[in-house]
Scaffold this active site. Sequence first.
Site, mmCIF file in Angstrom:
data_model
loop_
_atom_site.group_PDB
_atom_site.id
_atom_site.type_symbol
_atom_site.label_atom_id
_atom_site.label_comp_id
_atom_site.label_asym_id
_atom_site.label_seq_id
_atom_site.Cartn_x
_atom_site.Cartn_y
_atom_site.Cartn_z
ATOM 1 N N GLY A 196 27.753 67.858 43.712
ATOM 2 C CA GLY A 196 29.167 67.666 43.346
ATOM 3 C C GLY A 196 29.370 67.711 41.846
ATOM 4 O O GLY A 196 28.424 67.810 41.068
ATOM 5 N N ASP A 212 25.324 61.143 32.527
ATOM 6 C CA ASP A 212 26.381 60.463 31.774
ATOM 7 C C ASP A 212 27.751 61.111 31.957
ATOM 8 O O ASP A 212 28.760 60.571 31.511
ATOM 9 C CB ASP A 212 26.018 60.402 30.282
ATOM 10 N N ARG A 237 37.137 76.052 31.904
ATOM 11 C CA ARG A 237 36.610 77.251 32.549
ATOM 12 C C ARG A 237 37.641 77.769 33.546
ATOM 13 O O ARG A 237 38.310 76.989 34.227
ATOM 14 C CB ARG A 237 35.318 76.853 33.258
ATOM 15 N N ARG A 249 31.157 77.451 46.306
ATOM 16 C CA ARG A 249 29.759 77.845 46.121
ATOM 17 C C ARG A 249 29.090 77.882 47.489
ATOM 18 O O ARG A 249 29.599 77.288 48.455
ATOM 19 C CB ARG A 249 29.022 76.771 45.286
ATOM 20 N N ASP A 284 23.953 75.920 44.639
ATOM 21 C CA ASP A 284 25.220 75.394 44.113
ATOM 22 C C ASP A 284 25.699 76.229 42.929
ATOM 23 O O ASP A 284 26.827 76.037 42.468
ATOM 24 C CB ASP A 284 25.074 73.924 43.703
ATOM 25 N N ASN A 285 24.878 77.145 42.455
ATOM 26 C CA ASN A 285 25.294 78.038 41.375
ATOM 27 C C ASN A 285 25.470 79.466 41.876
ATOM 28 O O ASN A 285 25.464 80.400 41.079
ATOM 29 C CB ASN A 285 24.280 77.988 40.227
#
Length: 502
Positions: free
Chosen positions: A99, A134, A185, A192, A264-265
């Site tokens: 996610g 983070d 973006r 995906r 996921d890419n």
Amino acid sequence: MNAFPNSTVGTNTAVAGLESTFADELGALTVPWQGAHAPDPTLLVLNEQLAASLRLEVRALRSEDGVGVLSGSTAPAGTKPVAMAYSGHQFGGYAPLLGDGRALLLGELVNSDGQRVDLHLKGSGPTPFSRGGDGFAVVGPMLREYLVSEAMYALGIPTTRALSVVATGQHVRRYGAEPGAVLARVAASHLRVGTFEYAVRQGDVLQPLADYAIARHYPQLTELPAERENNRYLTFFEAVVEAQAYLMAKWMLTGFVHGVMNTDNTTISGQTIDYGPCAFLDAFDPAAVFSSIDHGGRYAFGNQPAVLKWNLARLAETLLTLIDSTPDDAITAVSAVLDTFDERYDGHYATGMAAKLGLAGTLVERALIDDLLTLLEEHGADWTGTFRALADELRGNSTPLDGLVPREHIGPWLERWRGALTNHGRGAAETANAMDRVNPLYIPRNHQLDATLRAATDGDLAPFENLLEVVTHPFDRRDEWSDYTTPAPQSFNQTFQTFCGT
Ligand code: AMP
Ligand code: MG
């Protein structure tokens, strides 16, 4: 999993026209969320042409409100920013929940071509998907994605694009304290393979997701029946296989190493996404690996087509129940489609290579391509430079090619190539000019990109702006840009590494 209520209602009107069909129709795959506060947001770069194509006002984007939106600090009025859920196979191992750990989907815009695109922020702070991370990003890697994705676009390669990078004014801990940044973006969507891997394990949302993906990316299929013959979902799978086979050929023809081809890419739209550890080849080398974590070379340059096919098999698995209620029949059907990948990829690659060699429109003998690749690999010849040198060779200037491969080695191949060109029936000058229109002069060279990002991190954006100007005009020869065609010194390439998630 709408467990995290949105805590603010946006009043910011700098970005108008955002819609949220994904969040509305597929809420189960989203968590309403908001970006972190940016203490001192500064716009580092704005893509004015892209903004115009999105029908966004440049002046509004540059205003305090606009920069607030682009930093993730404030949500545009009337929108529902969400973090998207997805899974993924990372280096072959399954991660059930990834996610958007540091990203937000602000919403969708309809561009001047009538296409719906996502506006998405990367580095906008922690989300429920952050796990140990983070949630932030830093200036160097966000400018890196900006420049490489815009270079890819200029090279004619399907890709997500970059609208802006904003420095947040907050320091983020990486290898030391680094300036934080948010990238905006723009993508055909953020669906995906990993989105389907997540949805299939949630049950009910799989079919709505597939229908959404079809309506958005392959609308010509919406009319097809769901039943077995001319099956809509099988044809959808075929369309993704085709889009990705085309994309892969483009990468391989350009010498692009993605670096982290996890599922996921891998997009459903067929656009390149995620410019973390990517790099361009200097010397042609199928074994080239740049990513610091790719120890086994899984995502090496020459492995990319095979890995993509593996990723597409993971997509196929998620669609089985939609394709046929009899599992064996569904497997037979998707396997037959997956088996077409090699032929599709080889076809696109051969077509592209024919154009690169001045033989556009002809069936190039496979051995002519393979033998050139062998020569380039043996001599460590610069990939991008070679095709420009071949065109110069046709113009009677043999100096560039002599600097790449010794004549006694490439001579016999040149004879065969000239023979093929003769059959093609075009004059040398015409062929050379046609080659120059498809073979870039300028790519983001790793050593140059690295140097500009270091300078930008230290506050000097000028080298980045220069390189951006060059790589977004990859075919325009200009005398003052001659340094940008130079490959990295050997010493640089021996130690150069790229990093994920930085
Ligand atoms: P990537 O390597 O960029 O494809 O990211 C893989 C996963 O790691 C995604 O779920 C990202 O959201 C997550 N991720 C990467 N960097 C961070 C970060 N600094 N904080 C939180 N999540 C991250
Ligand atoms: Mg990613």
